[in-house]
Scaffold this motif. Structure first.
Motif, mmCIF file in Angstrom:
data_model
loop_
_atom_site.group_PDB
_atom_site.id
_atom_site.type_symbol
_atom_site.label_atom_id
_atom_site.label_comp_id
_atom_site.label_asym_id
_atom_site.label_seq_id
_atom_site.Cartn_x
_atom_site.Cartn_y
_atom_site.Cartn_z
ATOM 1 N N TRP A 32 1.005 31.113 35.503
ATOM 2 C CA TRP A 32 -0.147 31.236 36.306
ATOM 3 C C TRP A 32 -1.166 29.892 36.015
ATOM 4 O O TRP A 32 -1.564 29.771 34.703
ATOM 5 N N LYS A 33 -1.865 29.723 37.065
ATOM 6 C CA LYS A 33 -2.965 28.739 36.717
ATOM 7 C C LYS A 33 -4.008 28.913 37.898
ATOM 8 O O LYS A 33 -3.516 29.118 38.932
ATOM 9 N N GLN A 34 -5.155 28.845 37.356
ATOM 10 C CA GLN A 34 -6.254 28.969 38.325
ATOM 11 C C GLN A 34 -6.845 27.612 38.817
ATOM 12 O O GLN A 34 -6.884 26.605 38.089
ATOM 13 N N CYS A 35 -6.679 27.491 40.093
ATOM 14 C CA CYS A 35 -7.070 26.125 40.617
ATOM 15 C C CYS A 35 -8.354 26.408 41.864
ATOM 16 O O CYS A 35 -8.367 27.233 42.382
ATOM 17 N N THR A 36 -8.747 25.192 42.205
ATOM 18 C CA THR A 36 -9.897 25.139 43.212
ATOM 19 C C THR A 36 -9.133 24.453 44.458
ATOM 20 O O THR A 36 -8.840 23.354 44.206
ATOM 21 N N VAL A 37 -9.114 25.165 45.589
ATOM 22 C CA VAL A 37 -8.702 24.436 46.831
ATOM 23 C C VAL A 37 -9.445 23.362 47.147
ATOM 24 O O VAL A 37 -10.885 23.338 47.322
ATOM 25 N N GLY A 38 -9.140 21.901 47.255
ATOM 26 C CA GLY A 38 -9.878 20.768 47.469
ATOM 27 C C GLY A 38 -10.263 20.441 49.039
ATOM 28 O O GLY A 38 -9.704 21.255 49.906
ATOM 29 N N HIS A 70 -5.698 21.396 49.796
ATOM 30 C CA HIS A 70 -4.280 21.230 48.805
ATOM 31 C C HIS A 70 -5.040 21.514 47.360
ATOM 32 O O HIS A 70 -6.007 21.446 47.054
ATOM 33 N N VAL A 71 -4.078 22.189 46.417
ATOM 34 C CA VAL A 71 -4.165 22.289 45.114
ATOM 35 C C VAL A 71 -3.329 21.417 44.181
ATOM 36 O O VAL A 71 -2.127 21.175 44.989
ATOM 37 N N GLU A 72 -3.775 20.872 43.370
ATOM 38 C CA GLU A 72 -2.825 20.044 42.432
ATOM 39 C C GLU A 72 -2.104 20.896 41.048
ATOM 40 O O GLU A 72 -2.881 21.558 40.795
ATOM 41 N N TRP A 85 -5.291 31.501 42.534
ATOM 42 C CA TRP A 85 -4.391 31.520 41.297
ATOM 43 C C TRP A 85 -2.992 31.002 42.080
ATOM 44 O O TRP A 85 -2.544 31.419 43.184
ATOM 45 N N VAL A 86 -2.437 30.100 40.964
ATOM 46 C CA VAL A 86 -1.148 29.580 41.503
ATOM 47 C C VAL A 86 0.019 30.203 40.664
ATOM 48 O O VAL A 86 -0.308 30.187 39.384
ATOM 49 N N ARG A 87 1.040 30.598 41.064
ATOM 50 C CA ARG A 87 2.111 31.198 40.136
ATOM 51 C C ARG A 87 3.147 30.116 40.274
ATOM 52 O O ARG A 87 3.573 29.648 41.333
ATOM 53 N N LEU A 88 3.734 29.609 39.187
ATOM 54 C CA LEU A 88 4.886 28.692 39.142
ATOM 55 C C LEU A 88 5.998 29.230 38.530
ATOM 56 O O LEU A 88 6.064 29.871 37.578
ATOM 57 N N THR A 89 7.218 28.939 39.125
ATOM 58 C CA THR A 89 8.361 29.057 38.751
ATOM 59 C C THR A 89 9.297 27.774 38.606
ATOM 60 O O THR A 89 8.620 26.851 39.030
ATOM 61 N N ALA A 90 10.480 27.754 38.160
ATOM 62 C CA ALA A 90 11.117 26.619 37.970
ATOM 63 C C ALA A 90 11.371 26.053 39.322
ATOM 64 O O ALA A 90 11.525 24.765 39.979
ATOM 65 N N GLN A 91 11.620 26.766 40.466
ATOM 66 C CA GLN A 91 11.704 26.604 41.976
ATOM 67 C C GLN A 91 10.640 26.687 42.902
ATOM 68 O O GLN A 91 10.448 26.220 43.947
ATOM 69 N N THR A 92 9.760 27.591 42.657
ATOM 70 C CA THR A 92 8.616 27.942 43.679
ATOM 71 C C THR A 92 7.231 27.603 43.144
ATOM 72 O O THR A 92 6.975 27.938 41.998
#
Length: 365
Positions: free
Chosen positions: A252-258, A262-264, A282-289
């Motif tokens: 999980w990574k917290q980001c700010t929408v630009g 878009h989020v980086e 919050w951005v949830r990252l897996t290997a595929q998504t």
């Protein structure tokens, strides 16, 4: 007749079992035996001679203690001869002391979570709590009152239906169970492997597993039973079942929408609804998504792409004006013109041909 103190000590680890109940059962078999107060005094005197980890009272199925040993183990790269240091992860169940150990390359979040999943698989069930040290991979804020657990760690705990309870800062007795387990693993496993050479992490873990099984099958001096026997007798049935599906590691990574909606993430840009400009997500990252969440609701999902500084954009995330502009292309304009008539199609073709770049003629068309 002296009561069977080791058996009584084991029974006390079962949920709901008290000294009063065990005394009643003792007197039912030995009517002329000790009175209740003498029985309790003798038990406390006996238990006082046990090691500190054995003196603690842990209900079966309640806690799993986890930590890293201070000892590292060497693994040699067969191609380059480079020597790498592998970390030693240790987990122990509170009531039975059944122990799990494995080597991993780091104490990072991915290895930390993976070791937890494999430990639960080894135990074949899930305790009510996981008691961890305040390792940065698992705890983002070590606080006496309200420790903040890493969101990925909490996500894993929710998947297994357990709770993460970090030990209090500078309170080693909160996790004395695993402190002793680490010491035993250091002596029983790491010390025995110190003169062996390993050329892969898999080979090292295979050697650890052989010694680990011997450790768990070894009869303990004080209780007259092995860790595995105690586990089968009092703790296996108290553990919750494992979930049907294994946990898929997600970070999980917290980001700010630009301003470009878009989020980086790892040097790639993924779109989110344009209404969330400058919002924290919050951005949830897996290997595929890659999934984007706002106030607990998923608002975007993308296939994960390599770090190429490019953009992945869903048309529905764009403002209407941007979407219309993005749809402009020479082919699209020519198609629209052809639907009006041949003269319009010819005019559009001439406009696009006479410009040094087709986009210069988009507005005219």
């Amino acid at each position: 007749t002296q009561p069977d103190w080791p058996a009584i000590h084991r029974e006390l680890r079962r949920p709901g079992v008290t000294l009063s109940l065990l005394w009643e059962e003792y007197r039912a078999v030995h009517p002329e035996g000790y009175g209740y107060s003498r029985f309790c005094d003798l038990y406390r005197r006996w238990s006082g001679r046990l090691t500190p980890v054995m003196r603690q009272h842990h209900v079966a199925g309640e806690r799993m203690f986890v930590d890293y040993a201070g000892t590292t183990l060497e693994v040699i790269d067969g191609a380059t001869g480079e020597v790498r240091q592998a970390q030693l992860f240790v987990a122990a169940l509170g009531a039975s002391n059944l122990t799990y150990a494995e080597a991993s390359w780091s104490q990072g979040l991915s290895d930390w979570i993976g070791s937890h999943c494999r430990a639960l698989g080894y135990f074949g069930g899930v305790p009510a709590q996981v008691v961890s040290d305040n390792l940065k991979s698992g705890v983002t804020k070590a606080c006496f009152y309200e420790p903040a657990v890493n969101r990925t760690y909490a996500d894993m705990a929710a998947h297994y239906g357990t709770a993460v309870v970090p030990a209090r800062p500078r309170k080693p007795r909160d996790k004395a169970k695993v402190e002793v387990a680490v010491q035993i693993v250091d002596r029983w496993i790491a010390a025995r492997l110190r003169n062996q050479r390993f050329f892969s992490l898999a080979d090292l873990n295979a050697a650890i597993r052989l010694l680990l099984d011997r450790l768990n099958d070894r009869i303990t001096r004080h209780l007259g039973a092995s860790r595995r026997d105690l586990f089968e007798q009092i703790e296996r049935s108290a553990l919750r079942p494992l979930p049907a599906e294994p946990y898929v590691f997600s970070e999980w990574k917290q980001c700010t929408v630009g301003l470009d909606y878009h989020v980086e993430v790892d040097k790639h840009y993924y779109s989110a609804p344009h209404s969330l400009l400058r919002e924290k997500v919050w951005v949830r990252l897996t290997a595929q998504t890659v999934e984007v969440f706002h106030h607990g609701k998923r608002v975007a999902a993308h296939a994960r792409t390599s770090s190429n500084r490019r953009h992945t954009t869903v048309a529905d995330h764009m403002p209407a004006s941007h979407r219309r502009y993005s749809e402009w292309s020479p082919e699209r304009l020519k198609s629209w013109a052809a639907k009006i008539g041949p003269n319009t199609a010819t005019l559009v073709a001439v406009i696009l041909r006479d410009r040094s770049h087709p986009e210069q003629g988009f507005r005219s068309c």
